[in-house]
Design a protein around this motif. Structure first.
Motif, PDB file in Angstrom:
ATOM      1  N   VAL A  53       0.861  -1.183   0.000  1.00 40.45           N
ATOM      2  CA  VAL A  53       0.000   0.000   0.000  1.00 40.45           C
ATOM      3  C   VAL A  53       0.896   1.232   0.000  1.00 40.45           C
ATOM      4  CG1 VAL A  53      -1.789   1.283   1.215  1.00 40.45           C
ATOM      5  CG2 VAL A  53      -1.826  -1.224   1.256  1.00 40.45           C
ATOM      6  N   ILE A  54       0.771   2.031  -1.046  1.00 41.99           N
ATOM      7  CA  ILE A  54       1.591   3.239  -1.189  1.00 41.99           C
ATOM      8  C   ILE A  54       0.704   4.451  -0.920  1.00 41.99           C
ATOM      9  CG2 ILE A  54       2.981   4.617  -2.775  1.00 41.99           C
ATOM     10  CD1 ILE A  54       3.644   2.010  -4.274  1.00 41.99           C
ATOM     11  N   ASP A 106       2.010  -9.368  -5.089  1.00 39.54           N
ATOM     12  CA  ASP A 106       0.859  -9.817  -5.877  1.00 39.54           C
ATOM     13  C   ASP A 106      -0.043  -8.659  -6.286  1.00 39.54           C
ATOM     14  OD1 ASP A 106       1.072 -12.869  -5.658  1.00 39.54           O
ATOM     15  OD2 ASP A 106       1.245 -12.222  -3.568  1.00 39.54           O
ATOM     16  N   HIS A 107      -0.116  -7.648  -5.430  1.00 38.83           N
ATOM     17  CA  HIS A 107      -1.038  -6.536  -5.692  1.00 38.83           C
ATOM     18  C   HIS A 107      -0.487  -5.277  -5.024  1.00 38.83           C
ATOM     19  CE1 HIS A 107      -5.542  -5.665  -6.499  1.00 38.83           C
ATOM     20  NE2 HIS A 107      -4.894  -4.515  -6.453  1.00 38.83           N
ATOM     21  N   VAL A 108      -0.437  -4.197  -5.777  1.00 40.12           N
ATOM     22  CA  VAL A 108       0.017  -2.915  -5.223  1.00 40.12           C
ATOM     23  C   VAL A 108      -1.132  -1.917  -5.307  1.00 40.12           C
ATOM     24  CG1 VAL A 108       1.656  -1.014  -5.399  1.00 40.12           C
ATOM     25  CG2 VAL A 108       2.419  -3.352  -5.872  1.00 40.12           C
ATOM     26  N   ILE A 109      -1.420  -1.279  -4.194  1.00 34.46           N
ATOM     27  CA  ILE A 109      -2.471  -0.257  -4.133  1.00 34.46           C
ATOM     28  C   ILE A 109      -1.817   1.109  -4.016  1.00 34.46           C
ATOM     29  CG2 ILE A 109      -4.458   0.633  -2.828  1.00 34.46           C
ATOM     30  CD1 ILE A 109      -3.491  -2.954  -2.277  1.00 34.46           C
ATOM     31  N   VAL A 110      -2.040   1.961  -4.996  1.00 35.02           N
ATOM     32  CA  VAL A 110      -1.512   3.325  -4.970  1.00 35.02           C
ATOM     33  C   VAL A 110      -2.621   4.221  -4.423  1.00 35.02           C
ATOM     34  CG1 VAL A 110      -0.514   5.215  -6.299  1.00 35.02           C
ATOM     35  CG2 VAL A 110      -0.038   2.838  -6.952  1.00 35.02           C
ATOM     36  N   ASN A 159      -0.639  -6.580 -10.622  1.00 35.48           N
ATOM     37  CA  ASN A 159      -1.969  -6.037 -10.371  1.00 35.48           C
ATOM     38  C   ASN A 159      -1.845  -4.707  -9.623  1.00 35.48           C
ATOM     39  OD1 ASN A 159      -4.728  -5.831 -10.223  1.00 35.48           O
ATOM     40  ND2 ASN A 159      -5.040  -7.862  -9.364  1.00 35.48           N
ATOM     41  N   ILE A 160      -2.347  -3.644 -10.235  1.00 38.59           N
ATOM     42  CA  ILE A 160      -2.213  -2.307  -9.650  1.00 38.59           C
ATOM     43  C   ILE A 160      -3.588  -1.666  -9.523  1.00 38.59           C
ATOM     44  CG2 ILE A 160      -1.141  -0.031  -9.868  1.00 38.59           C
ATOM     45  CD1 ILE A 160       0.863  -1.365 -11.861  1.00 38.59           C
ATOM     46  N   THR A 161      -3.943  -1.296  -8.300  1.00 34.30           N
ATOM     47  CA  THR A 161      -5.175  -0.548  -8.045  1.00 34.30           C
ATOM     48  C   THR A 161      -4.778   0.864  -7.623  1.00 34.30           C
ATOM     49  OG1 THR A 161      -6.471  -2.482  -7.387  1.00 34.30           O
ATOM     50  CG2 THR A 161      -7.211  -0.349  -6.546  1.00 34.30           C
TER      51      THR A 161
END
Length: 220
Positions: free
Chosen positions: A7-8, A68-72, A95-97
């Motif tokens: 989580v960024i 697996d998944h990065v949330i910006v 996977n980028i949200t």
């Protein structure tokens, strides 16, 4: 192996995602420029790091492409959000949200390849407005600009009638995906299913059709 998330941006939106993922027992890396925010989440996330996500070397050093998944979730700096997303794509993150703050931001994110774009303020505003308009609506989930899933409390107009009697799909163009009845959930209910008092109908369809269904058959 447990999925790993990053989580960024640890503002209200990013912080709440970080907290929820961590409470589910998942591996979470929390990243922010603000040392105070990082300290706040150091006991919540698996790893909490102070760093600049617009610096490719910082992201590489964290092994970001292995997540697996990065949330910006950067909310106060559109340029940083876009640049971070672009670097993540170039590094091959699967996977980028990304949180969008306005329609222009959303268009740019779509063009550079964000996998999911969320608009928490706008979507929450729509959900609240929808709930205010109709006393029967419990929840509202936007699937696209024109389609939604809505949880609607059955009114006196439909209680005691079967789905086949109401002929909802033909008359209103919406589908009853499921019926919540106390602790029971009836998925893909049969046409002979009779709606009971206290039932919650989970409806999917175009917004215009759902609104018509609410006004004609549900709202009293």
């Amino acid at each position: 192996m447990k999925k790993e998330f990053a989580v960024i941006g640890l503002g209200r939106f990013g912080g709440s995602i970080c907290r929820e993922l961590s409470e589910e027992g998942l591996e979470v890396l929390a990243l922010d420029l603000d040392a105070d925010k990082v300290n706040e989440y150091s006991s919540i996330a698996s790893h909490a790091v102070v760093g600049d996500s617009t610096d490719e070397n910082v992201l590489k050093s964290l092994g970001i492409r292995n997540f697996d998944h990065v949330i910006v979730a950067i909310g106060d700096n559109i340029q940083a959000s876009i640049l971070t997303t672009l670097i993540l794509k170039e590094l091959g993150v699967r996977n980028i949200t990304v949180k969008a703050t306005n329609d222009y931001h959303e268009k740019v994110l779509a063009k550079i390849g964000a996998d999911q774009i969320v608009h928490p303020e706008r979507d929450m505003g729509r959900r609240i407005a929808h709930n205010i308009i109709s006393n029967n609506v419990l929840d509202y989930l936007e699937l696209s600009d024109e389609h939604s899933i809505v949880e609607i409390v059955a009114s006196e107009k439909v209680i005691g009638h079967s789905l086949i009697d109401l002929d909802i799909r033909a008359r209103y163009g919406v589908n009853i995906m499921a019926i919540k009845r106390g602790k029971e959930v009836i998925v893909s209910p049969q046409a002979i299913e009779v709606i009971q008092k206290g039932d919650v109908l989970i409806v999917i369809g175009a917004d215009t059709d759902i609104n018509r269904f609410e006004k004609h058959l549900i709202n009293v």
